[in-house]
Design an enzyme around this catalytic site. Structure first.
Site, PDB file in Angstrom:
ATOM      1  CB  SER A 140     -13.612 -27.621  65.070  1.00  0.00           C
ATOM      2  OG  SER A 140     -14.420 -28.580  65.707  1.00  0.00           O
ATOM      3  CG  HIS A 187     -15.466 -24.909  61.889  1.00  0.00           C
ATOM      4  ND1 HIS A 187     -16.637 -25.557  61.554  1.00  0.00           N
ATOM      5  CD2 HIS A 187     -15.080 -25.431  63.070  1.00  0.00           C
ATOM      6  CE1 HIS A 187     -16.945 -26.432  62.500  1.00  0.00           C
ATOM      7  NE2 HIS A 187     -16.018 -26.360  63.430  1.00  0.00           N
TER       8      HIS A 187
END
Length: 237
Positions: A140, A187
């Protein structure tokens, strides 16, 4: 037999031949390779007894001086949750979309550098903002880095970015929803680093600026390395 072997035509494995052929056609070979490695690792994770996930995941505790395993900050990018197939499939789908765009735009080596730097930065984000004992897995951070770089490049070149802003916003918000167990720290770290790499690429895109581009990337990696050594100069109280 020795004479026959010497005179026989030399052949190469079909896989190598196809990869070289695809590379010659300008196919996004690095993107396909990253997806292939990630899916292969995911299959290995499913084999009981290998403990692939435990060997490759990252947690802040692995950055402590007495338990230092820094390679995990990159290997964690290639492992995913085995309890949620959607995790690996979504990341690989995003990698497939943005990988094709960015690899063709930046070139293979620049794209690979972007992916790995963003993935590393995601782990740095987990180190500074996450719980020391919580292990994280997944690409991610790296794929958020791809989106961040693409956003910056599009903006600087005058392209349309509204839809990408919406996509990023939705994914960032999902990371903060309780119960989803998503490492929003990765993230955020990947997104910031990806945006910086994208900015470096677009501002040093002239041939005469290539040396500057390399040195700026080296400087960014050096800063990330220093941040990854947090507990060497800021011991746990």
């Amino acid at each position: 037999m020795r004479e026959q072997r010497a005179s026989a035509p030399r052949t190469k494995p079909a896989v190598i031949t196809r990869v070289r052929s695809a590379a010659g056609r300008g196919a996004p070979v690095v993107t396909y390779t990253l997806i292939g490695i990630t899916l292969a690792v995911f299959l290995l994770q499913l084999i009981p007894g290998l403990a692939v996930t435990d060997r490759l995941l990252y947690a802040g505790v692995y950055s402590l001086p007495f338990n230092f395993e820094p390679w995990r900050m990159l290997t964690s990018v290639f492992v995913h949750s085995t309890r949620l197939l959607f995790h690996v499939l979504l990341n690989m789908y995003i990698l497939w979309i943005f990988g094709q765009l960015l690899e063709g735009l930046l070139g293979r080596w620049r794209f690979l550098a972007l992916y790995l730097i963003a993935g590393f930065a995601g782990s740095v984000g987990v180190l500074w903002l996450g719980d020391l004992r919580t292990g994280v897995v997944g690409a991610s951070g790296a794929v958020f880095g791809l989106m961040g770089a693409f956003l910056v490049i599009q903006r600087r070149l005058g392209g349309q970015t509204t839809q990408l802003f919406v996509l990023l916003g939705i994914n960032l918000v999902i990371g903060f929803i309780p119960g989803f167990n998503i490492a929003w720290q990765a993230h955020l770290g990947g997104l910031v680093a990806g945006a910086l790499v994208g900015l470096i690429y677009v501002e040093t895109r002239k041939r005469s600026q290539q040396a500057m581009q390399v040195w700026l990337l080296v400087a960014l990696v050096a800063v990330l390395v220093v941040l990854s050594l947090r507990y060497f100069y800021l011991p746990i109280a």
